[in-house]
Design a protein around this motif. Sequence first.
Motif, mmCIF file in Angstrom:
data_model
loop_
_atom_site.group_PDB
_atom_site.id
_atom_site.type_symbol
_atom_site.label_atom_id
_atom_site.label_comp_id
_atom_site.label_asym_id
_atom_site.label_seq_id
_atom_site.Cartn_x
_atom_site.Cartn_y
_atom_site.Cartn_z
ATOM 1 N N GLU A 79 48.977 40.653 30.960
ATOM 2 C CA GLU A 79 48.867 39.704 31.837
ATOM 3 C C GLU A 79 48.075 39.857 33.061
ATOM 4 O O GLU A 79 48.204 41.009 33.593
ATOM 5 C CB GLU A 79 50.164 38.951 32.275
ATOM 6 N N THR A 80 47.271 39.261 33.773
ATOM 7 C CA THR A 80 46.516 39.635 34.936
ATOM 8 C C THR A 80 47.105 38.812 36.215
ATOM 9 O O THR A 80 47.207 37.393 36.105
ATOM 10 C CB THR A 80 44.934 39.243 35.000
ATOM 11 N N VAL A 81 47.419 39.293 37.295
ATOM 12 C CA VAL A 81 48.138 38.656 38.322
ATOM 13 C C VAL A 81 47.430 39.340 39.686
ATOM 14 O O VAL A 81 47.308 40.332 39.669
ATOM 15 C CB VAL A 81 49.716 38.974 38.352
ATOM 16 N N ARG A 82 47.520 38.385 40.415
ATOM 17 C CA ARG A 82 47.169 38.671 41.880
ATOM 18 C C ARG A 82 47.965 39.468 42.695
ATOM 19 O O ARG A 82 49.163 38.883 42.795
ATOM 20 C CB ARG A 82 46.459 37.588 42.550
ATOM 21 N N PHE B 268 39.473 45.293 42.257
ATOM 22 C CA PHE B 268 39.506 44.974 43.706
ATOM 23 C C PHE B 268 38.135 44.238 43.922
ATOM 24 O O PHE B 268 37.027 44.575 43.661
ATOM 25 C CB PHE B 268 39.398 46.093 44.660
ATOM 26 N N TYR B 269 38.280 42.830 44.172
ATOM 27 C CA TYR B 269 37.231 41.971 44.225
ATOM 28 C C TYR B 269 36.769 41.763 45.627
ATOM 29 O O TYR B 269 37.929 41.663 46.521
ATOM 30 C CB TYR B 269 37.365 40.478 43.417
ATOM 31 N N THR B 270 35.646 41.737 45.827
ATOM 32 C CA THR B 270 35.449 41.721 47.400
ATOM 33 C C THR B 270 34.439 40.489 47.672
ATOM 34 O O THR B 270 33.679 39.948 46.926
ATOM 35 C CB THR B 270 34.697 42.770 47.870
ATOM 36 N N LYS C 208 52.673 40.828 44.953
ATOM 37 C CA LYS C 208 53.415 41.471 43.646
ATOM 38 C C LYS C 208 53.343 42.821 43.691
ATOM 39 O O LYS C 208 52.337 43.374 44.117
ATOM 40 C CB LYS C 208 53.032 40.598 42.386
ATOM 41 N N PRO C 209 54.266 43.697 43.109
ATOM 42 C CA PRO C 209 54.076 45.033 42.944
ATOM 43 C C PRO C 209 53.055 45.467 41.844
ATOM 44 O O PRO C 209 52.558 44.783 40.941
ATOM 45 C CB PRO C 209 55.405 45.475 42.430
ATOM 46 N N VAL C 210 52.624 46.706 41.910
ATOM 47 C CA VAL C 210 51.774 47.365 41.042
ATOM 48 C C VAL C 210 52.373 48.437 40.359
ATOM 49 O O VAL C 210 53.096 49.212 41.291
ATOM 50 C CB VAL C 210 50.473 47.816 41.706
ATOM 51 N N PHE C 211 52.205 48.615 39.169
ATOM 52 C CA PHE C 211 52.923 49.499 38.283
ATOM 53 C C PHE C 211 52.072 50.593 37.725
ATOM 54 O O PHE C 211 50.842 50.357 37.448
ATOM 55 C CB PHE C 211 53.814 48.911 36.940
ATOM 56 N N VAL C 212 52.669 51.883 37.415
ATOM 57 C CA VAL C 212 51.680 52.738 36.791
ATOM 58 C C VAL C 212 51.260 52.325 35.445
ATOM 59 O O VAL C 212 52.095 51.709 34.665
ATOM 60 C CB VAL C 212 52.725 53.932 36.324
ATOM 61 N N GLU D 267 43.748 42.267 41.948
ATOM 62 C CA GLU D 267 44.467 41.942 40.679
ATOM 63 C C GLU D 267 44.836 43.029 39.869
ATOM 64 O O GLU D 267 43.994 44.136 39.468
ATOM 65 C CB GLU D 267 43.597 40.994 40.067
ATOM 66 N N ALA D 268 46.090 42.669 39.221
ATOM 67 C CA ALA D 268 46.423 43.995 38.350
ATOM 68 C C ALA D 268 46.583 43.363 36.847
ATOM 69 O O ALA D 268 47.186 42.412 36.675
ATOM 70 C CB ALA D 268 47.753 44.457 38.608
#
Length: 123
Positions: free
Chosen positions: A99-102, A72-74, A62-66, A91-92
Motif C-alpha cells: 500500500e502507498t500512503v502519503r 520524494f516527489y517535488t 503517518k509514520p515510516v517503517f523500516v 510517500e511510503a
Amino acid sequence: MSWTKDPALRVTLLPRDTNKHGSIFGGIILSHIDLAAAIESRKTTGSKNIVTVAMDKVVFHKPVFVGDVVSFYTRTKKVGRTSVAIEVRVEATRAESQETVRVTEAEVVFVAVDESWNPVPVK
Ligand SMILES: CC(C)(COP(=O)(O)OP(=O)(O)OC[C@H]1O[C@@H](n2cnc3c(N)ncnc32)[C@H](O)[C@@H]1OP(=O)(O)O)[C@@H](O)C(=O)NCCC(=O)NCCS
C-alpha cells in the motif's frame, strides 16, 4: 509548476534510522526532503551553489517503517530573485501490503549564493 512524475529521490531505510517507537526518526526524513528539494531547485535554477535557508510547513502525517520504499516527489512552487521555494511530498510503499500512503509534506527554500555566501540572482 507541476509535480514531477518520477520522484527526485527514492530510498529504503534501515533499523539504524529508527526512533524509540520503532518508526523512522523524523530527522532522517527531513534530511532526505532537503536532498530531494535541492535536486529540484538545481533543475529549476541551474545554479550549482544553492543553500537551504528555510524548511517550512513540515507535516508528518503517518509514520515510516523500516523496509518501506520511500519516494520524494517535488514541485517548484515559487522562483524569487535569489531564492526558490520547493514543495516536497513524501510517500511510503509498505513492505508487506504494498500500500502507498502519503507520510510527510514540506516546503523548502533555497538561496543561490556566490563564493562568499552572498545571495545572487537565481538565473
Ligand atoms: C542563505 C543566506 C546566504 C541568505 O542570506 P540573507 O542575508 O538572509 O539573504 P537575504 O535577506 O538577502 O534574502 C535572500 C533571499 O532569501 C529569502 N529568505 C531569507 N530568509 C528566508 C526565510 N527565513 N524563509 C524564506 N525565505 C527567506 C529572501 O526572501 C530572499 O529571497 P528573494 O531574493 O528571492 O526575494 C544566509 O541566511 C545563510 O548563509 N544561511 C545559512 C545557510 C546554511 O548554512 N544552510 C544549511 C546548509 S546548506
